[in-house]
Design an enzyme around this catalytic site. Sequence first.
Site, short mmCIF file in Angstrom:
data_model
loop_
_atom_site.label_atom_id
_atom_site.label_comp_id
_atom_site.label_asym_id
_atom_site.label_seq_id
_atom_site.Cartn_x
_atom_site.Cartn_y
_atom_site.Cartn_z
N HIS A 180 44.56 -37.59 19.85
CA HIS A 180 44.35 -36.14 19.98
C HIS A 180 45.18 -35.49 21.09
O HIS A 180 44.68 -34.86 22.01
CB HIS A 180 42.88 -35.72 19.98
CG HIS A 180 41.93 -36.32 20.98
ND1 HIS A 180 42.19 -36.35 22.33
CD2 HIS A 180 40.71 -36.86 20.84
CE1 HIS A 180 41.17 -36.89 22.96
NE2 HIS A 180 40.26 -37.22 22.07
N TYR B 114 44.38 -42.33 31.54
CA TYR B 114 43.14 -42.06 30.78
C TYR B 114 42.26 -41.05 31.55
O TYR B 114 41.77 -40.08 30.99
CB TYR B 114 42.39 -43.38 30.57
CG TYR B 114 41.24 -43.26 29.62
CD1 TYR B 114 41.41 -43.53 28.27
CD2 TYR B 114 39.98 -42.85 30.06
CE1 TYR B 114 40.35 -43.40 27.39
CE2 TYR B 114 38.93 -42.72 29.19
CZ TYR B 114 39.12 -43.00 27.85
OH TYR B 114 38.07 -42.86 26.99
N ASP C 275 35.82 -42.24 17.35
CA ASP C 275 36.47 -43.53 17.62
C ASP C 275 35.43 -44.61 17.92
O ASP C 275 35.74 -45.80 17.89
CB ASP C 275 37.51 -43.43 18.75
CG ASP C 275 37.03 -42.68 19.98
OD1 ASP C 275 36.13 -41.84 19.87
OD2 ASP C 275 37.57 -42.95 21.07
N HIS D 9 28.00 -42.96 22.34
CA HIS D 9 28.87 -41.77 22.29
C HIS D 9 29.15 -41.45 20.83
O HIS D 9 29.49 -42.34 20.05
CB HIS D 9 30.16 -42.12 23.05
CG HIS D 9 31.18 -41.04 23.15
ND1 HIS D 9 30.91 -39.71 22.95
CD2 HIS D 9 32.50 -41.11 23.44
CE1 HIS D 9 32.03 -39.01 23.12
NE2 HIS D 9 33.00 -39.84 23.41
N GLU E 219 31.59 -39.51 19.57
CA GLU E 219 32.97 -39.29 19.13
C GLU E 219 33.37 -40.39 18.15
O GLU E 219 33.00 -41.56 18.32
CB GLU E 219 33.95 -39.21 20.31
CG GLU E 219 35.28 -38.64 19.87
CD GLU E 219 36.21 -38.22 21.01
OE1 GLU E 219 35.92 -38.50 22.18
OE2 GLU E 219 37.25 -37.59 20.69
N ASP F 24 33.30 -44.36 27.24
CA ASP F 24 34.66 -43.93 27.61
C ASP F 24 34.95 -44.16 29.10
O ASP F 24 36.13 -44.17 29.50
CB ASP F 24 34.83 -42.44 27.32
CG ASP F 24 35.19 -42.17 25.86
OD1 ASP F 24 35.64 -43.09 25.17
OD2 ASP F 24 35.00 -41.02 25.42
N HIS G 219 32.16 -38.77 27.88
CA HIS G 219 33.11 -37.69 27.84
C HIS G 219 32.65 -36.49 27.01
O HIS G 219 33.29 -35.44 26.99
CB HIS G 219 34.39 -38.34 27.29
CG HIS G 219 35.33 -37.60 26.47
ND1 HIS G 219 35.74 -37.94 25.20
CD2 HIS G 219 36.01 -36.48 26.79
CE1 HIS G 219 36.62 -37.11 24.76
NE2 HIS G 219 36.82 -36.20 25.68
N HIS H 164 37.33 -48.74 25.58
CA HIS H 164 38.78 -48.81 25.36
C HIS H 164 39.41 -49.73 26.41
O HIS H 164 39.12 -49.60 27.60
CB HIS H 164 39.43 -47.44 25.53
CG HIS H 164 38.97 -46.40 24.57
ND1 HIS H 164 39.28 -46.42 23.22
CD2 HIS H 164 38.22 -45.27 24.75
CE1 HIS H 164 38.75 -45.36 22.63
NE2 HIS H 164 38.09 -44.65 23.53
FE1 FEO Z 1 35.26 -39.76 23.76
FE2 FEO Z 1 36.68 -42.87 23.11
O1 FEO Z 1 35.80 -41.25 22.74
#
Ligand code: FEO
Length: 394
Positions: free
Chosen positions: A24, A191, A82, A78, A80, A164, A145, A224
């Site tokens: 993104h 990041y 991903d 989370h 989101e 995150d 996040h 991540h």
């Molecule tokens: Fe806020 Fe890795 O997603």
Amino acid sequence: MKPIEITKGIYNVGVNDWNISDFHGYSTPYGTTYNAYLVTDEKIVLIDTVKSEFTDELIYNISQVVDPKNIDLVISNHTEMDHSGGLARVMHRIGEDKPLYCSKMGLKNLPRHFRQKWNYKAVENGEDLSIGQRTLTFLETRMIHWPDSMFTYLKEDKILFSSDGFGQHYAGHEKFDDQVSEDIMIHAQKYFANILLLYSSHIRKLLENITELGLEFKIICPDHGIIWRKDPAKIIEAYVKWCRQEPKKKAIVVYDTMWHSTEKMANAIASGISDEGIEVRPMYLRKWHRSDIMTEVLDTKAIVIGSPTLNNGLFPTVSDFLTYMKGLKPQNKFGAAFGSYGWSGEAVKLIQKELEAMKFEMLEPGFRIQYVPDDEGLDECYQFGRRIGKAISG
Ligand code: FEO
């Protein structure tokens, strides 16, 4: 990726996304990982999933440890996608009635993504869940996040599953901090600068709360990148520093150019800054990705921005960068604007307006040169840079 045993009975069953190059709007030349964690105790727990297109791989990884049907509960740290993209197929596979733990905001956000009436269990901040010999504690971490974000802490093993937080967009054969070089910190800084910078005050409070609660982390498992097991304090200390947004004596000169005039100005300004003994880097917007420039912004004191005037406005790449930086809300910065123009010359004023809106302390009136700078004009640019350098020196 094979399941990676982190400690006895606890696995990373996530995946590598080697090919993603744009997350993104953030450049990810090293790809990324979507880590998901399997905790096997009297109850078998899956913490987070992966991006939807990797769900087969996630399920395969889980099946190398346990039959996925034996998962007793899922935790969504989370919403989101991903991390939640694999939820629909995972829930279908393990049984739609299995409990799905999430934060109170997760309870609102998950149905808005998946339109499913799963067996949601919204948790309180600090709530414990026994899974046999082990206990999970849920920590609300709003805006790290998204509003729904939370961390899950495994008390007995002192492992933090940090979603995150403390992540890096980095896919490699290495899985732990003791297997990578110091370069991993650049990925972590990028990041932070591009995903978390605008939530610095939330992170600062969270870190203070963690200290007050006396929580100890032996291992930090983000969603991540690599897992911090050798030196988890290192990434915590980096976050403490980055949250403060205390810049170094450093400048960047970010610019684009049509016919090399603004480029010549940028280089002369950078030379003036450098001659005051200040670290400086000219950053041409068609060479540097906006997200790499933000990584520099994080610890830079002066952001000097140059644009030619195009059709009475900003050059598009400059406009793009200003919009991106504004959203991330960097603090404690000096700003200055410059540019070459032909006749109307609005760009410099437009840059100034944007930097003022970001509450940058403007060091100089915007500096413009019509058409091509001559030697005298370049000397003025150099002197402009010297004054900026002096201001940074304090
Ligand atoms: Fe806020 Fe890795 O997603």
